[in-house]
Scaffold this motif. Structure first.
Motif, mmCIF file in Angstrom:
data_model
loop_
_atom_site.group_PDB
_atom_site.id
_atom_site.type_symbol
_atom_site.label_atom_id
_atom_site.label_comp_id
_atom_site.label_asym_id
_atom_site.label_seq_id
_atom_site.Cartn_x
_atom_site.Cartn_y
_atom_site.Cartn_z
ATOM 1 N N ALA A 252 37.915 41.230 -12.310
ATOM 2 C CA ALA A 252 38.629 42.471 -11.968
ATOM 3 C C ALA A 252 39.954 41.944 -11.349
ATOM 4 C CB ALA A 252 38.059 43.283 -10.776
ATOM 5 N N PHE A 253 40.101 40.813 -10.570
ATOM 6 C CA PHE A 253 41.642 40.542 -10.309
ATOM 7 C C PHE A 253 42.374 39.943 -11.257
ATOM 8 C CE2 PHE A 253 44.852 38.726 -7.954
ATOM 9 C CZ PHE A 253 45.119 37.333 -8.443
ATOM 10 N N ILE A 254 41.708 39.059 -12.512
ATOM 11 C CA ILE A 254 42.222 38.641 -13.341
ATOM 12 C C ILE A 254 42.987 39.656 -14.243
ATOM 13 C CG2 ILE A 254 41.957 37.203 -15.642
ATOM 14 C CD1 ILE A 254 40.120 35.402 -13.885
ATOM 15 N N SER A 255 41.986 40.592 -14.533
ATOM 16 C CA SER A 255 42.440 41.751 -15.482
ATOM 17 C C SER A 255 43.796 42.543 -14.725
ATOM 18 C CB SER A 255 41.316 42.681 -15.692
ATOM 19 O OG SER A 255 40.906 43.437 -14.480
ATOM 20 N N SER A 256 43.585 42.729 -13.531
ATOM 21 C CA SER A 256 44.679 43.435 -12.620
ATOM 22 C C SER A 256 46.141 42.671 -12.467
ATOM 23 C CB SER A 256 44.236 44.101 -11.624
ATOM 24 O OG SER A 256 43.758 43.045 -10.581
ATOM 25 N N ALA A 257 45.971 41.615 -12.410
ATOM 26 C CA ALA A 257 47.034 40.838 -12.050
ATOM 27 C C ALA A 257 47.688 39.669 -13.000
ATOM 28 C CB ALA A 257 46.676 40.011 -10.801
ATOM 29 N N PRO A 258 48.348 40.056 -14.128
ATOM 30 C CA PRO A 258 48.692 39.281 -15.079
ATOM 31 C C PRO A 258 49.742 38.393 -14.711
ATOM 32 C CG PRO A 258 49.662 41.590 -15.502
ATOM 33 C CD PRO A 258 48.552 41.611 -14.343
ATOM 34 N N SER A 259 50.624 38.678 -13.720
ATOM 35 C CA SER A 259 51.723 37.758 -13.240
ATOM 36 C C SER A 259 51.356 36.511 -12.294
ATOM 37 C CB SER A 259 52.596 38.538 -12.462
ATOM 38 O OG SER A 259 52.233 39.294 -11.333
ATOM 39 N N TYR A 260 49.795 36.638 -12.097
ATOM 40 C CA TYR A 260 49.599 35.451 -11.151
ATOM 41 C C TYR A 260 49.659 34.099 -11.579
ATOM 42 C CZ TYR A 260 46.150 32.538 -8.859
ATOM 43 O OH TYR A 260 45.438 31.448 -8.312
ATOM 44 N N ARG A 261 50.122 33.205 -10.931
ATOM 45 C CA ARG A 261 50.496 31.851 -11.520
ATOM 46 C C ARG A 261 49.393 30.925 -10.802
ATOM 47 N NH1 ARG A 261 56.581 31.368 -9.210
ATOM 48 N NH2 ARG A 261 55.218 32.359 -7.659
ATOM 49 N N SER A 262 49.104 29.988 -11.559
ATOM 50 C CA SER A 262 48.098 28.792 -11.124
ATOM 51 C C SER A 262 48.429 28.043 -9.807
ATOM 52 C CB SER A 262 47.854 27.919 -12.220
ATOM 53 O OG SER A 262 49.018 27.216 -12.579
ATOM 54 N N LYS A 263 49.829 28.060 -9.401
ATOM 55 C CA LYS A 263 50.174 27.293 -8.510
ATOM 56 C C LYS A 263 49.918 28.391 -7.116
ATOM 57 C CE LYS A 263 53.268 24.313 -10.774
ATOM 58 N NZ LYS A 263 54.860 23.911 -10.806
ATOM 59 N N ILE A 327 48.711 41.746 -1.297
ATOM 60 C CA ILE A 327 47.520 42.100 -1.280
ATOM 61 C C ILE A 327 47.261 43.314 -2.584
ATOM 62 C CG2 ILE A 327 47.652 43.854 0.597
ATOM 63 C CD1 ILE A 327 44.583 43.174 1.259
ATOM 64 N N THR A 328 45.918 43.068 -3.236
ATOM 65 C CA THR A 328 45.514 43.901 -4.397
ATOM 66 C C THR A 328 44.262 44.353 -4.047
ATOM 67 O OG1 THR A 328 46.978 42.720 -5.734
ATOM 68 C CG2 THR A 328 45.470 43.999 -6.806
ATOM 69 N N PRO A 329 44.194 45.828 -4.086
ATOM 70 C CA PRO A 329 42.776 46.317 -4.009
ATOM 71 C C PRO A 329 41.895 46.044 -5.428
ATOM 72 C CG PRO A 329 44.247 48.189 -4.733
ATOM 73 C CD PRO A 329 45.046 46.981 -4.436
ATOM 74 N N LEU A 330 40.673 45.723 -5.128
ATOM 75 C CA LEU A 330 39.704 45.300 -6.490
ATOM 76 C C LEU A 330 38.630 46.515 -6.578
ATOM 77 C CD1 LEU A 330 39.498 41.322 -5.940
ATOM 78 C CD2 LEU A 330 41.092 42.876 -7.486
ATOM 79 N N LYS A 331 38.507 47.143 -7.351
ATOM 80 C CA LYS A 331 37.459 48.129 -7.418
ATOM 81 C C LYS A 331 36.448 47.865 -8.398
ATOM 82 C CE LYS A 331 40.278 52.023 -5.748
ATOM 83 N NZ LYS A 331 40.868 53.297 -6.133
ATOM 84 N N LEU A 332 35.347 48.093 -8.406
ATOM 85 C CA LEU A 332 34.138 48.197 -9.346
ATOM 86 C C LEU A 332 33.390 49.377 -9.432
ATOM 87 C CD1 LEU A 332 32.533 44.554 -8.078
ATOM 88 C CD2 LEU A 332 34.301 44.986 -9.844
ATOM 89 N N GLY A 334 34.922 52.263 -10.121
ATOM 90 C CA GLY A 334 35.341 53.017 -9.399
ATOM 91 C C GLY A 334 35.539 53.039 -8.143
ATOM 92 N N ASN A 335 34.802 52.236 -7.215
ATOM 93 C CA ASN A 335 34.751 51.966 -5.873
ATOM 94 C C ASN A 335 35.370 50.905 -5.493
ATOM 95 O OD1 ASN A 335 33.114 54.567 -5.469
ATOM 96 N ND2 ASN A 335 31.364 53.273 -6.135
ATOM 97 N N LEU A 336 36.091 51.003 -4.269
ATOM 98 C CA LEU A 336 36.738 49.614 -3.484
ATOM 99 C C LEU A 336 35.619 48.655 -3.222
ATOM 100 C CD1 LEU A 336 39.489 48.473 -2.634
ATOM 101 C CD2 LEU A 336 39.003 49.298 -0.263
ATOM 102 N N ARG A 337 35.635 47.608 -3.786
ATOM 103 C CA ARG A 337 34.609 46.363 -3.413
ATOM 104 C C ARG A 337 35.195 45.139 -3.055
ATOM 105 N NH1 ARG A 337 30.201 48.205 -2.022
ATOM 106 N NH2 ARG A 337 29.208 46.211 -2.357
ATOM 107 N N GLY A 338 36.464 45.250 -2.928
ATOM 108 C CA GLY A 338 37.132 43.817 -2.322
ATOM 109 C C GLY A 338 38.571 44.039 -2.532
ATOM 110 N N ALA A 339 39.565 42.658 -2.249
ATOM 111 C CA ALA A 339 40.759 42.850 -2.397
ATOM 112 C C ALA A 339 41.089 41.345 -2.430
ATOM 113 C CB ALA A 339 41.566 43.032 -1.063
#
Length: 692
Positions: A252-263, A327-332, A334-339
């Motif tokens: 879910a994070f990978i799909s919602s954060a395309p600007s994330y860099r490996s560093k 911080i980015t919300p992570l939903k599974l 449709g429900n908030l399941r992490g960040a």
């Protein structure tokens, strides 16, 4: 057999009949179970509880200790059943909040349930409070179990029903069995049960108990092994669930954060705010984590996630030491399941790191946990911070009433003086150790040093704290004969285990805390003056809550939001009258009492708006001043002050006893003091436990 009068008086003709099982089948821990002997021991215990507390009756030590907790906790030995909640909404809430545990237990319960039919046994699952949330097994046993409320909604912790397999397993944290007459309450002495705690694989906390119960003839020594194995299967299923959720949250994070860099630094949290994945986390107090095969930061609690799940609400909920991240919300589904917490690898991180290094990142984070703005509190924080930075101060005395938060100051000093992330912090409460065990606990012992000594020997807390901090709470309870040995260790920095001539060098910073006036203890001959001056060269006085003014309101807001976030609810709203009453109250239990009150209001308040009617009577009704001193006897200012404080403490204890119906476990929690301290205070003031 004569019985003492009182609520625990039992007639022998009401006791269950003796089981037909032979005692040869019950051998365990080198002692055969003998029902008649156990029953006599129970009767003797109830007849002379104080004597039996000093001289254990002839039952297993685990059972004797649990009987004593049950008796002193106000459990009625005549009880025939556990408390039961049959409210549909409460049962639904239990099911919802324990959904992960129920799901993990489903496979084990389904396979065992088929095997238990016709065996006279039932398997139950309880949550971390000992409340039953599932039950399977022999139909007749399930039906009979409801006679004692051994069914869904029944509450089986020790505070509710005394010694039993579920509650005692929760208390000890180990697999145990309680057989027939070993139960504390008469109504369940015809049953046998074996319970094993279930621990969260992520952080190791106990989240439930699995228990095998039935009438006493089902007892077998291997029942405990069965439930322990079942608990491990449930823990394995929980670990698989958590691994699956971890993978889905990463996706879910990978799909919602395309600007994330490996560093960039990255921490993924689950819905409880615990770290379940970390990568490239920057050095410092921000998270104290590193990437690696074992991911040492996993399971560490970071924050409470607000129920709304919006980025704005999540950003507001971030603790101060995490404000440098995104911080980015992570939903599974449709429900908030992490960040996800992202620490950009750029100038922003380096700038924050420079600032943090100058003021000590560990110290900054520990300081934020002490809530308040009063001058006395900030002065205490300043002294603690300076002590933490100093390499020349090896001991510190923290003085203050019970419940003011002395351990937070001890942890602050530890955080600021850490040289590595592995420096230990060992805390021990001197008021909770029996006189006979002080030497062994503090200094350790070699194999066979005394009767009951461990075969392998045991290190004391000084050795365990080597390289870090040792916190001795309630040091005023330290026996006089032990004090010279403590002084010697502090001066020579060498510890000798009991029975061992070899010295072991230790590098320990000692933080002693007390709610007593040690100067008065020295004057009375109960505390050595040389030890007092050794540990009290630098001291901190933590002010009582009643002297901190509007810090009461800040703490109320802090605990209100913290508890609401943990429960996934909106914070309570307090009326002006209610807040005024909180400000005017004297808070004998200090910050701990305030926190307990807010927790209680979240459960018992009639709605989300808290008014005067929702507050306890001792808060809304001022205690009248005592005026029974003879008019012709002049009093000094010191006498008046001492009398006022003593009367206030005595009255606070009476109010708490009345509010909690004499249950000493709940009274101790309400006042924010340990049970040994409560017993000592009751004796000191001549207050009977039955006071209402």
């Amino acid at each position: 057999m004569k019985h003492a009068s009182g609520p625990n008086q039992i007639k022998t003709d009401t006791l269950p009949a003796r089981t037909s099982i032979g005692t040869g089948q019950l051998a365990l821990n080198d002692a055969d179970y003998d029902e008649r002997a156990t029953m006599r021991a129970w009767e003797n215990f109830l007849a002379d509880e104080p004597k039996c507390a000093r001289d254990p009756v002839h039952v297993r030590s685990l059972i004797h200790e649990s009987w004593y907790r049950s008796a002193t906790g106000g459990i009625n030995a005549q009880s025939i059943e556990a408390p039961l909640s049959s409210d549909r909404d409460e049962i639904e809430y239990l099911t919802r909040t324990n959904a992960e545990l129920l799901s993990a237990a489903q496979r084990s319960f389904a396979s065992l349930g088929q095997l238990l039919d016709g065996t006279g046994a039932m398997l139950v699952l309880a949550d971390s409070d000992g409340v039953l949330i599932d039950a399977i097994g022999d139909k007749k046993t399930l039906h009979d179990g409801m006679d004692i409320h051994l069914g869904i909604g029944g509450k089986w912790n020790e505070d509710a029903v005394g010694t039993n397999g579920i509650g005692t397993a929760l208390w000890t944290g180990k697999p145990i069995f309680v057989h027939a007459a070993e139960h504390f309450c008469a109504g369940i002495k015809s049953w046998t049960c074996a319970g094993a705690p279930i621990r969260d694989p992520l952080d190791g906390k106990i989240i439930g108990v699995v228990d095998l119960s039935g009438y006493s003839p089902i007892f077998r020594p291997h029942n405990t092994a069965l439930v322990a194995a079942t608990a491990r299967q449930i823990e394995k299923a929980l670990a698989e669930q958590q691994q699956e959720q971890r993978t889905r949250l990463l996706e879910a994070f990978i799909s919602s954060a395309p600007s994330y860099r490996s560093k960039d630094g990255l921490v993924i949290m689950d819905h409880r705010g615990r770290a379940i994945f970390c990568n490239n986390v920057p050095d410092g107090e921000t998270t104290e984590m590193r990437d690696g095969p074992m991911e040492p930061g996993r399971g560490r609690w970071l924050m409470n996630l607000p129920p709304s799940g919006s980025e704005d609400e999540l950003a507001k909920a971030l603790p101060p030491h995490l404000r440098s991240c995104h911080i980015t919300p992570l939903k599974l589904d449709g429900n908030l399941r992490g960040a996800a917490l992202v620490f950009p690898s750029g100038p922003a991180i380096s700038t924050v790191a420079v600032i943090d290094r100058e003021v000590n990142r560990h110290l900054q984070a520990a300081t934020t946990k002490i809530v308040g703005e009063s001058e006395e509190l900030l002065a205490a924080v300043d002294i603690a911070s300076r002590v933490a930075r100093s390499s020349g101060v090896t001991s510190l005395l923290i003085e203050g009433e019970t419940g003011v938060g002395k351990e937070l100051f001890a942890r602050l000093v530890h955080a600021g003086s850490r040289r590595t992330s592995n420096d230990p912090f060992i805390a021990i409460n001197c008021g909770a150790i029996t006189k006979e065990l002080f030497g062994s606990e503090l200094f350790g012992h070699v194999a066979g040093a005394f009767t009951g000594a461990s075969r392998e020997g045991k290190p004391g807390v000084f050795e365990l704290a080597n390289g870090g901090v040792l916190s001795l709470d309630e040091i005023g309870e330290l026996p006089l004969e032990i004090q010279p040995f403590l002084l010697r260790i502090l001066e020579e920095r060498v510890v000798h285990r009991i029975g061992d001539a070899r010295g072991r060098p230790v590098d320990v910073r000692l933080i002693a805390s007390t709610n007593r006036d040690l100067k008065q203890e020295v004057a009375a001959g109960r505390f050595r003056s040389d030890l007092y001056y050794r540990i009290g060269a630098v001291s901190i006085h933590v002010p009582p809550l009643r002297d901190r003014g509007e810090d009461v309101l800040l703490l109320t807001e802090h605990f209100n939001r913290q508890i609401a976030a943990a429960a996934g609810e909106d914070p309570l709203e307090f009326s002006h009258d209610a807040l005024d009453a909180l400000l005017a109250y004297r808070w004998p239990g200090n910050v701990r009492e305030l926190k307990n009150l807010i927790e209680r209001l979240h459960v018992l308040a009639r709605g989300r708006n808290v008014g005067l009617r929702d507050l306890p009577k001792e808060i809304t009704t001022p205690v009248p001043e005592r005026t029974n001193m003879p008019a012709d006897r002049p009093t000094t200012g010191t006498e008046q002050l001492g009398s006022t404080l003593v009367d206030a403490e005595r009255q606070a204890m009476k109010n708490a006893l009345a509010a909690e119906g004499g249950n000493l476990s709940r009274v101790a929690r309400r006042l924010g003091i340990s049970r040994p301290t409560l017993y000592r205070k009751l004796d000191q003031y001549g207050i009977r436990r039955g006071f209402v």
